[in-house]
Design an enzyme around this catalytic site. Structure first.
Site, PDB file in Angstrom:
ATOM      1  CG  LEU A   1      68.637  49.786 -16.953  1.00 12.43           C
ATOM      2  CD1 LEU A   1      70.023  50.042 -16.103  1.00 12.43           C
ATOM      3  CD2 LEU A   1      69.149  49.749 -18.562  1.00 12.43           C
ATOM      4  CG  HIS A   2      67.362  42.830 -18.840  1.00  9.63           C
ATOM      5  ND1 HIS A   2      68.633  42.643 -19.633  1.00  9.63           N
ATOM      6  CD2 HIS A   2      66.796  43.391 -19.741  1.00  9.63           C
ATOM      7  CE1 HIS A   2      68.107  42.741 -20.825  1.00  9.63           C
ATOM      8  NE2 HIS A   2      67.444  43.513 -20.897  1.00  9.63           N
ATOM      9  CD  GLU A   3      69.910  40.270 -13.643  1.00 12.87           C
ATOM     10  OE1 GLU A   3      68.523  40.129 -14.850  1.00 12.87           O
ATOM     11  OE2 GLU A   3      69.837  39.067 -12.864  1.00 12.87           O
TER      12      GLU A   3
ATOM     13  CG  HIS B   1      70.268  46.862 -20.033  1.00  9.80           C
ATOM     14  ND1 HIS B   1      68.277  46.685 -20.063  1.00  9.80           N
ATOM     15  CD2 HIS B   1      69.607  47.673 -21.282  1.00  9.80           C
ATOM     16  CE1 HIS B   1      68.106  46.237 -20.474  1.00  9.80           C
ATOM     17  NE2 HIS B   1      68.452  47.447 -21.914  1.00  9.80           N
TER      18      HIS B   1
ATOM     19  CD  GLN C   1      64.408  52.049 -30.976  1.00  6.51           C
ATOM     20  OE1 GLN C   1      64.656  53.370 -30.775  1.00  6.51           O
ATOM     21  NE2 GLN C   1      64.680  51.281 -30.663  1.00  6.51           N
TER      22      GLN C   1
ATOM     23  CE  LYS D   1      67.826  41.600 -25.820  1.00  7.79           C
ATOM     24  NZ  LYS D   1      66.820  42.747 -26.927  1.00  7.79           N
ATOM     25  CG  ASP D   2      68.449  44.051 -29.609  1.00 12.04           C
ATOM     26  OD1 ASP D   2      67.429  43.788 -29.898  1.00 12.04           O
ATOM     27  OD2 ASP D   2      69.371  44.855 -27.948  1.00 12.04           O
TER      28      ASP D   2
ATOM     29  CB  VAL E   1      73.049  38.823 -19.996  1.00  6.82           C
ATOM     30  CG1 VAL E   1      72.939  37.857 -18.721  1.00  6.82           C
ATOM     31  CG2 VAL E   1      74.036  39.319 -19.867  1.00  6.82           C
TER      32      VAL E   1
HETATM   33  O1  PAF Z   1      69.276  48.218 -27.844  1.00  2.00           O
HETATM   34  C1  PAF Z   1      68.437  49.854 -27.563  1.00  2.00           C
HETATM   35  O2  PAF Z   1      67.938  49.555 -26.699  1.00  2.00           O
HETATM   36  C2  PAF Z   1      68.082  50.397 -28.517  1.00  2.00           C
HETATM   37  O3  PAF Z   1      67.728  50.093 -29.402  1.00  2.00           O
HETATM   38  C3  PAF Z   1      68.772  51.713 -28.389  1.00  2.00           C
HETATM   39  C4  PAF Z   1      69.673  51.442 -29.247  1.00  2.00           C
HETATM   40  C5  PAF Z   1      68.773  51.757 -27.285  1.00  2.00           C
HETATM   41  C6  PAF Z   1      68.334  52.769 -29.681  1.00  2.00           C
HETATM   42  O4  PAF Z   1      67.488  53.571 -29.229  1.00  2.00           O
END
Ligand code: PAF
Length: 218
Positions: free
Chosen positions: A33-35, A37, A61, A149-150, A176
């Site tokens: 985890l970073h800022e 998240h 994935q 970001k995604d 961020v």
């Molecule tokens: O964005 C992410 O970290 C991942 O793609 C997610 C949404 C947790 C699914 O594994």
């Protein structure tokens, strides 16, 4: 913060919370985890009675030549950060629990995934779709919070919950960034010092491109 390690226990807790009339916010993550998240968890904290952060490095994935086994992990650090940011539960399932041997489903959301990242990572978005649908089923979330970001991922998730009538509100929070403009990401870990110093050029180039377009330059 309670760490929940099985799907069965998570669903039991979520059902009981629902019965008590509590609203549940879910923040899906793959950890480290970073800022970025932490901002999502803090937002979830303000919006719902209960915050469930999920920590699951989802194998489906990642393509066969991608970084699944090297993906950065820091369980202790993630627990501390998630708790300090306001999570009530950390859902931390095993791969075998999420994908038992008899698991036999796929989920493909077309259209939004056809281009850009989806065009050169064929398995990626199917893996994201299936795991996010499963995480919603495990946490029974009313709200789920994702980072912009995604961006393509957020479009896919919105399409999926609409198409499948999953009763969860999707919230997308701004990216961020480091002071120099580089987006915070768990994978920034892979950059050498030299690469890290140069990486903000991508952000700078996009800003310059945007400014040029605004001035009518094509
Ligand atoms: O964005 C992410 O970290 C991942 O793609 C997610 C949404 C947790 C699914 O594994």
């Amino acid at each position: 913060m309670l760490v929940v390690k099985t799907v069965e226990e998570m669903q039991k807790i979520a059902k009981s919370l629902q019965k008590q009339g509590k609203t549940i916010a879910c923040v899906p993550t793959m950890g480290f985890l970073h800022e970025g998240h932490l901002g999502l968890i803090q937002y979830a904290r303000e919006k719902a009675d209960i915050v469930i952060t999920t920590l699951f490095v989802n194998p489906t994935q990642f393509g066969p030549t991608e970084d699944y086994s090297q993906y950065p992990r820091d369980f202790e650090g993630d627990c501390r950060k998630a708790e300090e940011s306001g999570a009530d539960y950390l859902f931390y399932p095993e791969v075998e629990d999420m994908y038992p041997v008899e698991f036999n489903s796929t989920l493909h959301i077309s259209g939004v995934t056809d281009r850009f990242e989806g065009a050169f990572r064929p398995e990626h978005f199917d893996g994201v779709a299936i795991v996010v649908a499963k995480l919603f089923g495990c946490t029974m979330a009313d709200i789920a919070v994702f980072g912009q970001k995604d961006f393509q991922q957020t479009l896919l998730i919105k399409r999926m919950v609409s198409d499948l009538n999953i009763p969860v509100e999707i919230v997308v929070m701004p990216t961020v960034r480091r002071e120099d403009g580089l987006a915070k990401s768990s994978r920034n870990r892979y950059l050498t010092e030299g690469q890290s110093a140069k990486a903000n050029m991508i952000h700078q180039a996009l800003i310059n491109g945007g400014l040029a377009i605004e001035k009518g330059i094509r």
